[in-house]
Design a protein around this motif. Structure first.
Motif, PDB file in Angstrom:
ATOM      1  N   ALA A 181     -11.985   5.419   3.209  1.00  0.00           N
ATOM      2  CA  ALA A 181     -12.589   6.281   4.441  1.00  0.00           C
ATOM      3  C   ALA A 181     -13.849   5.958   5.554  1.00  0.00           C
ATOM      4  N   GLU A 182     -14.720   5.406   5.165  1.00  0.00           N
ATOM      5  CA  GLU A 182     -15.799   4.756   5.313  1.00  0.00           C
ATOM      6  C   GLU A 182     -15.487   3.403   6.691  1.00  0.00           C
ATOM      7  N   ILE A 183     -14.440   2.660   7.131  1.00  0.00           N
ATOM      8  CA  ILE A 183     -14.548   2.053   7.244  1.00  0.00           C
ATOM      9  C   ILE A 183     -13.747   1.815   7.915  1.00  0.00           C
ATOM     10  N   ALA A 184     -12.126   2.604   7.535  1.00  0.00           N
ATOM     11  CA  ALA A 184     -11.218   2.254   8.640  1.00  0.00           C
ATOM     12  C   ALA A 184     -10.707   3.299   9.494  1.00  0.00           C
ATOM     13  N   ASP A 185      -9.943   2.422  10.592  1.00  0.00           N
ATOM     14  CA  ASP A 185      -9.133   3.578  11.712  1.00  0.00           C
ATOM     15  C   ASP A 185      -8.062   4.263  11.505  1.00  0.00           C
ATOM     16  N   ARG A 186      -7.482   3.033  10.134  1.00  0.00           N
ATOM     17  CA  ARG A 186      -6.094   3.459  10.288  1.00  0.00           C
ATOM     18  C   ARG A 186      -5.925   3.038   7.926  1.00  0.00           C
ATOM     19  N   VAL A 187      -5.239   4.313   7.803  1.00  0.00           N
ATOM     20  CA  VAL A 187      -5.098   3.483   6.439  1.00  0.00           C
ATOM     21  C   VAL A 187      -4.099   3.284   6.117  1.00  0.00           C
ATOM     22  N   CYS A 188      -3.372   2.363   5.545  1.00  0.00           N
ATOM     23  CA  CYS A 188      -1.530   1.652   5.337  1.00  0.00           C
ATOM     24  C   CYS A 188      -1.836   1.737   3.866  1.00  0.00           C
ATOM     25  N   VAL A 189      -0.869   3.127   2.954  1.00  0.00           N
ATOM     26  CA  VAL A 189      -1.065   3.225   1.408  1.00  0.00           C
ATOM     27  C   VAL A 189       0.380   2.366   1.431  1.00  0.00           C
ATOM     28  N   MET A 190       0.507   0.896  -0.127  1.00  0.00           N
ATOM     29  CA  MET A 190       1.315   0.236  -0.517  1.00  0.00           C
ATOM     30  C   MET A 190       2.002   1.220  -2.045  1.00  0.00           C
ATOM     31  N   ALA A 191       3.146   1.025  -2.488  1.00  0.00           N
ATOM     32  CA  ALA A 191       3.572   1.272  -3.855  1.00  0.00           C
ATOM     33  C   ALA A 191       4.684   0.714  -3.468  1.00  0.00           C
ATOM     34  N   ALA A 192       5.066   0.135  -4.885  1.00  0.00           N
ATOM     35  CA  ALA A 192       6.294  -1.314  -5.439  1.00  0.00           C
ATOM     36  C   ALA A 192       6.587  -1.812  -3.927  1.00  0.00           C
TER      37      ALA A 192
ATOM     38  N   VAL B  67       4.956  -0.109   2.220  1.00  0.00           N
ATOM     39  CA  VAL B  67       3.926   0.384   2.786  1.00  0.00           C
ATOM     40  C   VAL B  67       4.559   1.776   3.466  1.00  0.00           C
ATOM     41  N   VAL B  68       4.719   2.874   2.146  1.00  0.00           N
ATOM     42  CA  VAL B  68       5.223   3.888   2.053  1.00  0.00           C
ATOM     43  C   VAL B  68       4.497   5.129   3.358  1.00  0.00           C
ATOM     44  N   GLY B  69       3.645   5.045   3.531  1.00  0.00           N
ATOM     45  CA  GLY B  69       2.927   6.011   4.874  1.00  0.00           C
ATOM     46  C   GLY B  69       1.598   4.750   5.163  1.00  0.00           C
ATOM     47  N   SER B  70       1.421   5.389   6.651  1.00  0.00           N
ATOM     48  CA  SER B  70      -0.474   4.941   7.254  1.00  0.00           C
ATOM     49  C   SER B  70      -0.246   6.177   7.892  1.00  0.00           C
ATOM     50  N   GLY B  71      -1.754   6.046   8.290  1.00  0.00           N
ATOM     51  CA  GLY B  71      -2.773   7.039   9.422  1.00  0.00           C
ATOM     52  C   GLY B  71      -3.843   6.955   9.242  1.00  0.00           C
ATOM     53  N   THR B  72      -4.356   8.165   9.896  1.00  0.00           N
ATOM     54  CA  THR B  72      -6.102   8.019  10.013  1.00  0.00           C
ATOM     55  C   THR B  72      -6.378   7.714   8.574  1.00  0.00           C
ATOM     56  N   PRO B  73      -7.795   8.745   8.172  1.00  0.00           N
ATOM     57  CA  PRO B  73      -7.946   8.636   7.185  1.00  0.00           C
ATOM     58  C   PRO B  73      -7.795  10.066   6.842  1.00  0.00           C
ATOM     59  N   ARG B  74      -7.883  10.673   7.362  1.00  0.00           N
ATOM     60  CA  ARG B  74      -8.067  12.068   7.098  1.00  0.00           C
ATOM     61  C   ARG B  74      -6.461  12.478   6.811  1.00  0.00           C
ATOM     62  N   GLU B  75      -5.771  11.963   8.365  1.00  0.00           N
ATOM     63  CA  GLU B  75      -4.068  11.666   8.059  1.00  0.00           C
ATOM     64  C   GLU B  75      -4.025  11.415   6.502  1.00  0.00           C
ATOM     65  N   VAL B  76      -3.830  10.383   6.187  1.00  0.00           N
ATOM     66  CA  VAL B  76      -3.618  10.029   4.582  1.00  0.00           C
ATOM     67  C   VAL B  76      -4.506  10.445   3.226  1.00  0.00           C
ATOM     68  N   PHE B  77      -5.540  11.278   3.757  1.00  0.00           N
ATOM     69  CA  PHE B  77      -6.335  11.264   2.617  1.00  0.00           C
ATOM     70  C   PHE B  77      -6.177  13.324   2.296  1.00  0.00           C
ATOM     71  N   TYR B  78      -5.459  13.927   3.562  1.00  0.00           N
ATOM     72  CA  TYR B  78      -4.697  14.749   3.340  1.00  0.00           C
ATOM     73  C   TYR B  78      -3.795  15.823   3.062  1.00  0.00           C
ATOM     74  N   ASP B  79      -2.883  13.937   2.865  1.00  0.00           N
ATOM     75  CA  ASP B  79      -1.920  14.682   2.745  1.00  0.00           C
ATOM     76  C   ASP B  79      -1.513  13.942   0.778  1.00  0.00           C
ATOM     77  N   ASP B  80      -1.361  15.155  -0.222  1.00  0.00           N
ATOM     78  CA  ASP B  80      -1.574  14.915  -1.259  1.00  0.00           C
ATOM     79  C   ASP B  80      -0.277  14.321  -2.146  1.00  0.00           C
ATOM     80  N   ALA B  81       0.966  14.117  -1.033  1.00  0.00           N
ATOM     81  CA  ALA B  81       2.562  14.136  -1.531  1.00  0.00           C
ATOM     82  C   ALA B  81       2.081  12.332  -1.871  1.00  0.00           C
ATOM     83  N   LEU B  82       1.850  12.104  -0.701  1.00  0.00           N
ATOM     84  CA  LEU B  82       2.113  10.239  -0.280  1.00  0.00           C
ATOM     85  C   LEU B  82       0.723   9.730  -1.453  1.00  0.00           C
ATOM     86  N   LEU B  83      -0.351  10.444  -1.310  1.00  0.00           N
ATOM     87  CA  LEU B  83      -0.829  10.220  -2.399  1.00  0.00           C
ATOM     88  C   LEU B  83      -0.786  10.193  -3.844  1.00  0.00           C
ATOM     89  N   GLU B  84       0.059  11.135  -4.113  1.00  0.00           N
ATOM     90  CA  GLU B  84       0.356  10.777  -6.174  1.00  0.00           C
ATOM     91  C   GLU B  84       2.054  10.222  -6.251  1.00  0.00           C
TER      92      GLU B  84
END
Length: 296
Positions: free
Chosen positions: A210-221, A224-241
Motif C-alpha cells: 500500500a505504501e510503495i505501489a502505484d498498481r497492485v496485482c493480485v495472484m491466486a492459483a 493474475v485475478v485482479g489489478s488496480g490502484t491500492p485503493r481499488e484492490v484493498f477495498y475489493d473484499d471479494a477479490l481479497l477473499e
C-alpha cells in the motif's frame, strides 16, 4: 477491476503466458497477462503458492512460458536474445546469496559489467556509483557472505542497477529483515523509482504494498485475478477473499472504528489524516455549539 494494461502506453515488459508447468507436473502459471510500464511501481501480492515467484522469473526469461510470449522493450524474447531481457530487467532474488559470487562487494557488483566486456576501471567506477545509489558504498571491501540480510539485499540491488536496467524486479525484498533494515530497503526502492526505473516487487506485506505501489496485482492459483490502484484492490473484499488475503491494517482499523472510509485510507499516513480531519470537524461542531449556547 481495471485491466493490467494501463491505457494505450507501450509496456516496457509484456508477458503473455498461457501456461508454465514445472518438470514434476506442477502448474506454476496459466492464462497470465502481465505488463510493466514506464515510471511505475507494481506490487504483486498473493498467498503462498499463488505463482508470484514463477511470474517474476518469467519477466527476464529466467523461466520461459510453455505457451506464450515475453516482449521486452518491444523485442520478442527467444533463446537467442535472453541476455537482452536479463540486462533490461534486473532481478534481485529473495535469497540474496544466490547472486553474490565474488570475494568482495565491489568485485561482486562489477561482475555483471565485466561479463559484458566493460573494462576494469570503468566497471569499478560504475560499481561504486551503484553502491552509492543504494547507500552501500561503505561495504565495498566487505566479504559478501558475511553481510547482514539487509546489506546483502542492497548489494544485490546495486549489482542489478549497475547494468542500467529499465525495470528492477525484487522477490520478497523485505523477507527476514528487521524493521530498520526493511525501512532502508523500502527507501532505496523508492529512490531508484524516483530516478526513472520501473519496479516490480512481490510481497506478503500488504502494508508495504500500500505504501510503495502505484498498481497492485493480485495472484491466486497461478493467475493474475485482479489489478488496480491500492485503493481499488484493498477495498475489493471479494477479490481479497478469492486470494485469501486480508486488507492492510489502515483499512481494517478505519472500518472497525466506524470511520467514514469514502476516502479509502490504505496507509498509516492516510489513516492519520482521516483521524485528524475527523477531530478537526468534531472540534468545529463543538465550537459552533458553544457559540450558539449563550443567551441574551
Amino acid at each position: 477491476m481495471s485491466a493490467d494494461h494501463a491505457g494505450e502506453r507501450t509496456p516496457l515488459v509484456d508477458l503473455q503466458c498461457e501456461a508454465h508447468t514445472y518438470p514434476d507436473g506442477t502448474v506454476g502459471m496459466h492464462d497470465v497477462d502481465f505488463s510493466v510500464h514506464h515510471d511505475e511501481v507494481v506490487a504483486l501480492v498473493g498467498g503462498n503458492g499463488a505463482g508470484k515467484s514463477t511470474l517474476l522469473e518469467h519477466l527476464n526469461a529466467t523461466l520461459v512460458p510453455d505457451e506464450g510470449e515475453l516482449v521486452v522493450g518491444g523485442t520478442a524474447i527467444t533463446e537467442d536474445n535472453k541476455a537482452y531481457a536479463r540486462r533490461e530487467v534486473g532481478f534481485v532474488f529473495q535469497d540474496a546469496d544466490t547472486q553474490l559470487v565474488a570475494p568482495t562487494v565491489l568485485d561482486d557488483v562489477m561482475f555483471g559489467l565485466q561479463n559484458y566486456g566493460v573494462s576494469g576501471e570503468e566497471a569499478k567506477r560504475r560499481a561504486r556509483e551503484a553502491l552509492a545509489t543504494v547507500d552501500a558504498a561503505h561495504l565495498e571491501e566487505r566479504i559478501p557472505h558475511y553481510l547482514s540480510g539487509g546489506e546483502k539485499r542492497l548489494v544485490g540491488l546495486a549489482g542489478v542497477l549497475v547494468l542500467e536496467p529499465s525495470v528492477v524486479v525484487l522477490d520478497e525484498p523485505l523477507a527476514g529483515l528487521d524493521p530498520e533494515r526493511s525501512l532502508l530497503v523500502a527507501d532505496r526502492i523508492r529512490q531508484i523509482h524516483r530516478e526513472g526505473i520501473s519496479v516490480v516487487v512481490s510481497t506478503h506485506d500488504l502494508e508495504f504494498a500500500a505504501e510503495i505501489a502505484d498498481r497492485v496485482c493480485v495472484m491466486a492459483a497461478g493467475n493474475v485475478v485482479g489489478s488496480g490502484t491500492p485503493r481499488e484492490v484493498f477495498y475489493d473484499d471479494a477479490l481479497l477473499e478469492r486470494a485469501n488475503l486480508h486488507p492492510p491494517a489502515a483499512v481494517r482499523i478505519a472500518r472497525n472504528a466506524g470511520l467514514d472510509t469514502s476516502t479509502q485510507p490504505v496507509t498509516e499516513a492516510d489513516l492519520v489524516t482521516l483521524l485528524a480531519d475527523r477531530a478537526a470537524a468534531s472540534g468545529t461542531v463543538r465550537a459552533g455549539s458553544l457559540d450558539c449556547s449563550g443567551g441574551d
